[in-house]
Design an enzyme around this catalytic site. Structure first.
Site, PDB file in Angstrom:
ATOM      1  CB  SER A 267       4.017   1.112  -5.129  1.00 48.74           C
ATOM      2  OG  SER A 267       3.990   2.494  -4.905  1.00 48.74           O
ATOM      3  CE  LYS A 268      -3.639  -0.893  -4.163  1.00 50.59           C
ATOM      4  NZ  LYS A 268      -4.711  -1.142  -3.219  1.00 50.59           N
ATOM      5  NE  ARG A 269       3.951   4.175  -1.034  1.00 48.10           N
ATOM      6  CZ  ARG A 269       3.839   2.883  -0.702  1.00 48.10           C
ATOM      7  NH1 ARG A 269       2.742   2.442  -0.150  1.00 48.10           N
ATOM      8  NH2 ARG A 269       4.832   2.050  -0.930  1.00 48.10           N
TER       9      ARG A 269
END
Ligand code: GLU
Length: 512
Positions: A267-269
């Protein structure tokens, strides 16, 4: 007649484009090019609460860097624009379509306040419903144009009460469609809720705008991430409700990108937390100021990055791994995209970059270094021909272009330190006199080419009855300060007689 292939990449500018997003764009692009069709860029920015400054230009720049260039759409022209949904909304385009469904009794107005919606969910939970929804059953007890009288609806509208438009999902139907990657997908409408199509703020939701635009833009295939699969039955239902089934696009939902350990979605995170970038270009979050690294800034070639992405979900069915964009266009098919999530392997990603580095010619590597990495201290005032020679010697040993000036720093300046381990192991009491002997021989060479230096070096070893392992590491240590590197004879030839000899002298007196 065969339908013209028209696909779109439809990102929402809610932040930097994740590498999974770039992969979606790439597969769309490859599919369009393969079939001689169109690849559109549409900006889906109807959710104003999630707008992020700079995200749209980031998307444009990232696509450009990768060479995934649309031939129509936002920033690329075309007759069916605007291609940005907030601009399309200004023409009240979406409201018209939402109202059409209300008129045909396929959608309805709903006036429920947030408190009323919460209460509905609580009541249903208490009654034992695990996942309460606004649907064909619960809608009867809510404040909407199905449960209220026509006069009441009219009165509320006149009074300016905020309302949304919801789809009227049929109670007992099967929605079926064939996904190109997943095969038949079938969902019963009792599992679907009455999603909002048009919001109280005058904006359409993603679902409505997406379907209306795909229809108006003559999209033939929707190729997007697996996270949109749960929305697909609603989308199919909308095409039917509008009477657009004949021109409905085909769907292909791409597999998820997984973390290297296969444990969940990348994910982006994840940012740089896992030791590699998740974004194509560096991204500075405008709110937090946090900077996340990008493949471009890490030194990946865009061609390698594209090759890496192509293999995250697709394979050619042969052992070939290195593909140019043109070769990808030629080889790509959605039939060879798998269903299973694809694990990202950072080591393999580096391997790809290394292959591209080796394949490039020395002159273009030198040019790229001087153009894009002029800030590297070693490169200041360096001659391009000299740098190209250095690239030729170093490229087999490097993963990234910038490794060349960093690991080969001795090409640009005499060493100031000597590798400790090599010194400890190889520099003996008689080393100074031994190397002074070789220095004398070396200085006697009139025009030192790497071949001549090598011949003379071997003669020197013979004369002294010494093995190569006794002298070569010392020669390298004195000239480069290192324990390893490319051919010493080539290095000495490139540095030239004077520079090499000087370094040997300084080295001998330093190490004693
Ligand atoms: N705007 C959606 C997104 O951000 C597009 C999904 C689709 O392609 O339908 O991914």
């Amino acid at each position: 007649m065969e339908r013209r292939v028209r696909v779109r990449f439809a990102p929402s500018p809610t932040g930097a484009l994740h590498m999974g997003g770039v992969r979606t764009a790439l597969y769309n692009y490859l599919f369009a090019k393969k079939h001689g069709g169109d690849f559109l860029l549409r900006i889906e920015d109807t959710d104003q609460t999630r707008f992020v400054e700079g995200a749209e230009s980031y998307i444009q720049e990232a696509l450009k860097w990768c060479g995934i260039v649309p031939n129509e759409g936002q920033g690329y022209g075309g007759d069916l624009g605007p291609y940005k949904q907030s601009e399309r909304k200004e023409q009240d385009l979406y409201r018209k379509y939402a109202e059409q469904l209300v008129t045909e009794n396929k959608a309805y107005y709903a006036f429920d306040t947030p408190e009323e919606l919460d209460k509905m969910r609580e009541d249903l939970k208490k009654a034992g419903v695990a996942a309460p929804q606004y649907n064909s059953i619960s809608r009867a007890r809510m404040q909407n144009s199905i449960s209220l009288s026509a006069e009441e609806v009219e009165k509320r509208m006149q009074a300016g009460e905020p309302y949304v438009i919801r789809i009227k999902m049929p109670r007992n139907e099967e929605i079926k469609f064939k996904d190109i990657i997943r095969g038949w997908v079938s969902v019963h409408t009792s599992n679907l809720d009455d999603k909002v199509l048009f919001k109280a703020d005058g904006m359409p939701t993603y679902h409505l705008a997406n379907i209306v635009d795909d229809h108006l833009m003559n999209i033939s295939h929707v190729i997007r991430g697996e996270e949109w699969l749960p929305s697909a039955p609603l989308h199919i239902h909308l095409y039917e409700a509008f009477g657009w089934s004949d021109t409905m696009p085909e769907f292909a939902h791409l597999p998820l990108l997984l973390k290297p350990d296969g444990n969940g979605k990348l994910s982006k995170r994840d940012g740089d937390r896992l030791g590699f970038p998740v974004f194509p270009l560096e991204w500075k979050d405008p709110t937090s100021g946090e900077v996340s690294s990008g493949y471009r800034e890490k030194g990946y070639f865009s061609s390698a990055f594209v090759n890496i992405l192509a293999f995250l979900g697709w394979n050619p069915g042969t052992s070939q791994e290195i593909f140019s964009m043109d070769e990808l266009v030629e080889a790509f098919s959605l039939e060879r995209v798998g269903k299973a999530g694809s694990k990202y392997d950072p080591n393999k990603a580096r391997w790809f970059n290394q292959q591209y580095l080796r394949e490039k010619n020395n002159e273009s590597l030198a040019e790229e270094l001087l153009e894009n990495h002029a800030d590297i201290e070693e490169l200041k005032g360096i001659d391009k021909t000299f740098l190209a020679e250095v690239c030729g010697m170093m490229k087999e040993r490097a993963t990234f272009l910038v490794d060349i000036p960093k690991e080969g720093d001795y090409f640009f300046a005499a060493p100031t330190e000597f590798d400790e381990k090599t010194t400890r192991k190889k520099w003996k009491e008689d080393s100074a006199s031994l190397m002074t002997g070789w220095l004398t021989e070396f200085e006697a060479i009139a025009e030192p080419s790497s071949e001549i230096i090598e011949t003379k070096f071997k003669l020197f070893l013979e004369k002294r009855e010494l093995g190569i392992g006794r002298v070569l590491p010392l020669f390298r240590l004195l000239v480069t300060g290192k324990g390893m590197g490319p051919s010493m004879f080539q290095i000495a030839a490139l540095l030239g007689k004077e520079e090499t000899a000087n370094r040997m002298k300084v080295g001998i007196s330093t190490l004693g």
